[in-house]
Design an enzyme around this catalytic site. Sequence first.
Site, PDB file in Angstrom:
ATOM      1  N   ARG A   1       0.842  -1.194   0.000  1.00 17.00           N
ATOM      2  CA  ARG A   1       0.000   0.000   0.000  1.00 17.00           C
ATOM      3  C   ARG A   1       0.878   1.246   0.000  1.00 17.00           C
ATOM      4  NH1 ARG A   1      -1.752   0.711   4.381  1.00 17.00           N
ATOM      5  NH2 ARG A   1      -1.133  -1.163   5.487  1.00 17.00           N
TER       6      ARG A   1
ATOM      7  N   TYR B   1      -1.769  -3.363  -6.716  1.00 16.56           N
ATOM      8  CA  TYR B   1      -1.541  -4.035  -5.425  1.00 16.56           C
ATOM      9  C   TYR B   1      -2.859  -4.163  -4.644  1.00 16.56           C
ATOM     10  CZ  TYR B   1      -0.394  -5.029  -0.648  1.00 16.56           C
ATOM     11  OH  TYR B   1      -0.388  -5.615   0.595  1.00 16.56           O
TER      12      TYR B   1
ATOM     13  N   LYS C   1      -9.725  -2.400   1.756  1.00 15.57           N
ATOM     14  CA  LYS C   1      -9.353  -1.262   2.596  1.00 15.57           C
ATOM     15  C   LYS C   1     -10.185  -0.021   2.246  1.00 15.57           C
ATOM     16  CE  LYS C   1      -6.142  -3.659   4.561  1.00 15.57           C
ATOM     17  NZ  LYS C   1      -6.372  -4.156   5.929  1.00 15.57           N
TER      18      LYS C   1
ATOM     19  N   HIS D   1     -10.327  -2.411  11.757  1.00 16.11           N
ATOM     20  CA  HIS D   1      -9.261  -3.259  11.216  1.00 16.11           C
ATOM     21  C   HIS D   1      -8.997  -4.389  12.214  1.00 16.11           C
ATOM     22  CE1 HIS D   1      -4.870  -3.323   9.490  1.00 16.11           C
ATOM     23  NE2 HIS D   1      -5.639  -4.180   8.879  1.00 16.11           N
TER      24      HIS D   1
ATOM     25  N   SER E   1      -0.966  -3.812  10.287  1.00 16.97           N
ATOM     26  CA  SER E   1      -0.761  -4.758   9.193  1.00 16.97           C
ATOM     27  C   SER E   1       0.505  -5.580   9.438  1.00 16.97           C
ATOM     28  CB  SER E   1      -0.599  -3.987   7.877  1.00 16.97           C
ATOM     29  OG  SER E   1      -1.683  -3.110   7.719  1.00 16.97           O
ATOM     30  N   ALA E   2       0.415  -6.876   9.101  1.00 22.47           N
ATOM     31  CA  ALA E   2       1.571  -7.789   9.194  1.00 22.47           C
ATOM     32  C   ALA E   2       2.110  -7.932  10.612  1.00 22.47           C
ATOM     33  CB  ALA E   2       2.679  -7.351   8.221  1.00 22.47           C
ATOM     34  N   CYS E   3       1.207  -7.951  11.591  1.00 20.48           N
ATOM     35  CA  CYS E   3       1.607  -8.197  12.993  1.00 20.48           C
ATOM     36  C   CYS E   3       0.954  -9.456  13.536  1.00 20.48           C
ATOM     37  CB  CYS E   3       1.250  -7.002  13.875  1.00 20.48           C
ATOM     38  SG  CYS E   3       2.332  -5.591  13.651  1.00 20.48           S
TER      39      CYS E   3
ATOM     40  N   LYS F   1      -2.227 -10.947  12.656  1.00 26.45           N
ATOM     41  CA  LYS F   1      -3.684 -11.066  12.818  1.00 26.45           C
ATOM     42  C   LYS F   1      -4.177 -12.404  12.269  1.00 26.45           C
ATOM     43  CE  LYS F   1      -6.143  -7.498  11.332  1.00 26.45           C
ATOM     44  NZ  LYS F   1      -5.259  -6.601  10.589  1.00 26.45           N
TER      45      LYS F   1
ATOM     46  N   ASP G   1      -9.190  -9.867   9.162  1.00 27.92           N
ATOM     47  CA  ASP G   1      -8.682  -8.512   8.875  1.00 27.92           C
ATOM     48  C   ASP G   1      -9.662  -7.386   9.189  1.00 27.92           C
ATOM     49  OD1 ASP G   1      -6.537  -6.877   7.918  1.00 27.92           O
ATOM     50  OD2 ASP G   1      -7.600  -6.585   6.027  1.00 27.92           O
TER      51      ASP G   1
ATOM     52  N   ARG H   1       1.945 -12.275  -0.767  1.00 23.21           N
ATOM     53  CA  ARG H   1       0.616 -12.595  -0.225  1.00 23.21           C
ATOM     54  C   ARG H   1       0.034 -13.856  -0.849  1.00 23.21           C
ATOM     55  NH1 ARG H   1      -1.745  -8.628   3.524  1.00 23.21           N
ATOM     56  NH2 ARG H   1      -0.181  -6.981   3.595  1.00 23.21           N
TER      57      ARG H   1
ATOM     58  N   ARG I   1       3.483  -4.038  17.873  1.00 24.81           N
ATOM     59  CA  ARG I   1       4.776  -4.715  17.862  1.00 24.81           C
ATOM     60  C   ARG I   1       5.749  -3.806  18.596  1.00 24.81           C
ATOM     61  NH1 ARG I   1       7.316  -8.345  14.085  1.00 24.81           N
ATOM     62  NH2 ARG I   1       5.347  -8.652  13.002  1.00 24.81           N
TER      63      ARG I   1
ATOM     64  N   ASN J   1      -0.262 -18.112  22.687  1.00 24.69           N
ATOM     65  CA  ASN J   1      -1.129 -16.949  22.931  1.00 24.69           C
ATOM     66  C   ASN J   1      -2.461 -17.391  23.543  1.00 24.69           C
ATOM     67  OD1 ASN J   1       0.817 -15.256  21.928  1.00 24.69           O
ATOM     68  ND2 ASN J   1      -0.020 -15.198  19.853  1.00 24.69           N
TER      69      ASN J   1
HETATM   70  C1  OXD Z   1      -3.054  -4.644   5.294  1.00 25.29           C
HETATM   71  C2  OXD Z   1      -3.719  -5.804   4.661  1.00 25.29           C
HETATM   72  O1  OXD Z   1      -2.158  -4.054   4.682  1.00 25.29           O
HETATM   73  O2  OXD Z   1      -4.569  -6.408   5.333  1.00 25.29           O
HETATM   74  O3  OXD Z   1      -3.432  -4.307   6.427  1.00 25.29           O
HETATM   75  O4  OXD Z   1      -3.434  -6.122   3.505  1.00 25.29           O
HETATM   76 MN    MN Z   2      -5.105  -5.408   7.155  1.00 24.20          MN
END
Ligand code: OXD
Ligand code: MN
Length: 584
Positions: free
Chosen positions: A68, A196, A205, A225, A247-249, A251, A276, A368, A399, A496
């Site tokens: 993004r 993308y 999004k 989100h 993002s990318a943590c 989820k 998401d 992805r 994070r 977790n």
């Molecule tokens: C993001 C996605 O960037 O979910 O948050 O793709």
């Molecule tokens: Mn996302």
Amino acid sequence: MSSIELEHWVDDVARLTSPDRIQWCDGSAAESDALNRLLVENGTFTPLDPQRHPNSFLARSAINDVSRTEGQTYICCSRPEDAGPTNNWKNPQEIQHTLRGLFRGCMRGRTMYVVPYLMGPPNSPHTRVGVELTDSPYVVANMRIMTRMGQIALDELSRQGHFVKGLHSIGLLDPQERYICHFPEEDSIISFGSNYGGNALLGKKCLALRLASAIGRREGWMAEHMLILGITDPQGRKTYITAAFPSACGKTNLAMLIPPPEYQAAGWKVETIGDDIAWLRFGPDGRLYAINPEAGFFGVAPGTSPLTNPNAMAACRSNTIFTNVALCPDNTVWWEGLTQEPPAECIDWMGNSWKPGSTTPAAHPNSRFTAPASQCPCISPDWERPEGVPISAIIFGGRRASVMPLVHQAFSWQHGTFLGATMTSEKTAAATGPVGVLRHDPMAMLPFCGYHMGDYWQHWLDMGARGGDLMPRIFHVNWFRKDAQGRYLWPGFSDNMHVLKWIVERCQGTGAAVTTPLGDMPTAEALNLEGFGLSPEQQAELFKVDRDEWRLEVHEREKFFRQFGDRLPAGLRAENEALRQRLS
Ligand code: OXD
Ligand code: MN
């Protein structure tokens, strides 16, 4: 009425963009097969091994179109102050003029696809209709997985009579001429110059977060989100939880968590509803209910493996589009973290030959998989429930290598809103820009809130006032704290579950806690940390609240809040003050 409006709009756009052909998408399997064949013929898709990955494909993007682009993402409303200090703003008339120039004739030689889609399950009062006009068959193929697309949406449109307009062209994929524009005053989206996912699949999004957040404020609901999961305890009681992480943590991993064996033996179960996005709305009983507006996962590949997330691996085995991962000689895919041993050779995400020891990764860090949610083994039987699932807890997380303890619970809804508003996280590869830099990411919505963040927080407080005691309990977690040697203190993934169990117990009114200046934290016994091999020092470090560090945090938050001026809700300023007091 609305289908006439749709036809007029399609005609108008076709006049402007001059496509060679217009194709109305019905969402059928035959249409999908034909599209995939076309994408193979034109070189966008490489078919994968039909035994190992049936009906699945690899796509490589342009090398400058891999994430993004937040700097080129705009909220286009009449008054800049309504977009707020965390969004880029454009004057709607001026940008429309610029965009018309870019779109003029841009589909010459191409097909324009008309993609009607639903955000939300069929037959749900929460569900919205969108239509995306795009010249990218790759986008169509992804939209077919990520949304309920085609005739089903046209049928819903004739019932609802309203749809969100989304216009997309890849243009020349020139990063200098890239615009992701949202028009919240007219429920429309225009995206130019990128293929993308987050920039081009306009349901995700753009509609389900940026526009929906603004619509939700007007109508009294929330677009967040957040993943959604359901936990069943040994007594068979179900607790539904949402969680917001940048993002990318992790989820997707948390949404698909497999409880450790001893939990499974005791009867605990975790099921996925979404990974998401959550739309949250009051139900007739006054509780907050969530739906997942999406139908697929657009998951980050690197780090996903049979060990870290077997459910995601099963979900993306077939009928999946892999973007920017590496291709092995046997037509399977690979990415960093998939296996411990890399393949002896492969083709990297840019199409070059790659060998272990190479200085660049084989898969792009933001590569992805686009996979149907229905293929996930742990998908909840409730995932398409039209009324959604009742939410008992909301988790925020970031994070953070230091400062933030493993878990704490907010004292109240207002305090919880403050925990979300002050989330900070190290930046990941999901957006362009330097990775690892600490940034504020309120409610993980920094790049996705379609209006002024101060008004958004006020909306949270208003929702809390409406829901009163029936609102979910709010928690904050940090799976990423490190020791002095830079090693993660917490194993994460399945473990977790210990934290989730405590959260469930807190929602049920049990679960022992100690009160700290930050909030309530589990007692050592409540978290059941025995058998972890953590030394007493490591355990202490996981929960440490260093008052000096935290005074700096308070100061930093005060500075952060200042930019929101008089739109900062007084309640949030008061929470920072109260934290300062509790620390002294
Ligand atoms: C993001 C996605 O960037 O979910 O948050 O793709
Ligand atoms: Mn996302």
